[in-house]
Design a protein around this motif. Structure first.
Motif, short mmCIF file in Angstrom:
data_model
loop_
_atom_site.label_atom_id
_atom_site.label_comp_id
_atom_site.label_asym_id
_atom_site.label_seq_id
_atom_site.Cartn_x
_atom_site.Cartn_y
_atom_site.Cartn_z
N TYR A 129 0.87 -1.17 0.00
CA TYR A 129 0.00 0.00 0.00
C TYR A 129 0.90 1.21 0.00
CZ TYR A 129 -3.15 3.58 1.89
OH TYR A 129 -3.87 4.73 2.11
N ALA A 130 0.71 2.09 -0.98
CA ALA A 130 1.52 3.30 -1.08
C ALA A 130 0.63 4.52 -1.18
CB ALA A 130 2.43 3.22 -2.30
N ASP A 131 1.05 5.58 -0.53
CA ASP A 131 0.36 6.87 -0.61
C ASP A 131 1.35 7.85 -1.22
OD1 ASP A 131 -1.08 9.20 -0.29
OD2 ASP A 131 -1.51 8.88 1.83
N ASP A 132 1.03 8.33 -2.42
CA ASP A 132 1.89 9.24 -3.16
C ASP A 132 3.31 8.68 -3.31
OD1 ASP A 132 2.49 11.53 -4.66
OD2 ASP A 132 3.05 12.69 -2.88
N GLY A 133 3.41 7.39 -3.55
CA GLY A 133 4.70 6.76 -3.81
C GLY A 133 5.50 6.36 -2.60
N VAL A 134 4.94 6.52 -1.40
CA VAL A 134 5.63 6.12 -0.17
C VAL A 134 4.92 4.89 0.39
CG1 VAL A 134 6.27 6.79 2.18
CG2 VAL A 134 6.38 8.47 0.32
N VAL A 135 5.69 3.87 0.70
CA VAL A 135 5.12 2.61 1.19
C VAL A 135 4.59 2.81 2.61
CG1 VAL A 135 5.60 0.19 1.73
CG2 VAL A 135 6.70 1.26 -0.24
N LYS A 136 3.31 2.47 2.78
CA LYS A 136 2.65 2.59 4.09
C LYS A 136 2.28 1.22 4.66
CE LYS A 136 2.51 7.11 3.95
NZ LYS A 136 3.22 7.95 4.89
N GLY A 137 2.23 0.20 3.79
CA GLY A 137 1.93 -1.16 4.22
C GLY A 137 2.57 -2.15 3.26
N LEU A 138 3.07 -3.27 3.77
CA LEU A 138 3.74 -4.26 2.93
C LEU A 138 3.45 -5.66 3.47
CD1 LEU A 138 5.78 -4.89 0.62
CD2 LEU A 138 7.59 -4.62 2.34
N TRP A 139 2.98 -6.53 2.57
CA TRP A 139 2.65 -7.90 2.93
C TRP A 139 3.29 -8.83 1.92
CZ3 TRP A 139 -0.72 -3.80 2.39
CH2 TRP A 139 -1.24 -3.29 3.59
N VAL A 140 4.32 -9.55 2.34
CA VAL A 140 5.08 -10.44 1.45
C VAL A 140 4.80 -11.88 1.86
CG1 VAL A 140 7.36 -11.06 0.57
CG2 VAL A 140 6.86 -8.67 1.20
N GLU A 141 4.42 -12.68 0.88
CA GLU A 141 4.11 -14.09 1.14
C GLU A 141 5.38 -14.91 1.33
OE1 GLU A 141 1.16 -15.14 1.69
OE2 GLU A 141 -0.20 -13.84 0.58
#
Length: 160
Positions: A129-141
């Motif tokens: 999840y990115a807001d204006d190109g900045v990562v705010k959430g990351l979920w890696v399997e």
């Protein structure tokens, strides 16, 4: 090391089919908006076609209600991504991004070597999840898993 929450997404060029092949930059896709990018190891592959992409298609309204643009990415060419999107009835407004050479996946540190399966270097299965190109959430399997990058899991775990 994979990209981390709080970091800006790297510059890259993606391709989509729209009146021929069109190149989009990181700024074109992520600039000035909220985006959930979900990446799959390959278009037309079993889990990607049966679960991952269909989940986002089914939940697109939930993302739109939060003013979030869902975007699908795979290390495939733009024509494959376009054909896969059509075969999956992807609604207008959901981008099907081709990271043809895997440059973006590699820049994120989220590539995987699938040469043992005849697939070359691909993207890991993940969502960010990115807001204006900045990562705010990351979920890696984890390898072989499909849990944390699903549309339902991402919706339930979006940061405030």
């Amino acid at each position: 090391m994979p990209i981390q929450i709080g970091e800006r997404l790297p510059e890259a060029t993606f391709n989509v089919v729209k009146d021929g092949v069109q190149a989009l930059s990181t700024a074109d896709v992520f600039g000035g908006r909220k985006v959930v990018l979900f990446a799959v190891p390959g278009a037309f592959t079993p889990t990607c076609s049966a679960k991952h992409l269909p989940g986002y298609v089914e939940q697109i309204g939930q993302f739109k209600e939060r003013d979030i643009q869902p975007v699908c990415m795979a290390v495939n060419d733009a024509f494959v991504m376009d054909a896969w999107g059509k075969s999956q009835s992807v609604p207008e407004g959901m981008l099907m991004l081709a990271d043809g050479n895997g440059a973006f996946a590699q820049a994120l540190g989220l590539e995987m070597d699938a040469t043992a399966f005849g697939m070359g270097v691909r993207s890991k299965r993940f969502a960010l999840y990115a807001d204006d190109g900045v990562v705010k959430g990351l979920w890696v399997e984890a390898p072989g898993e499909f849990k944390v990058s699903s549309a339902e899991h991402v919706l339930a775990n979006l940061p405030a």
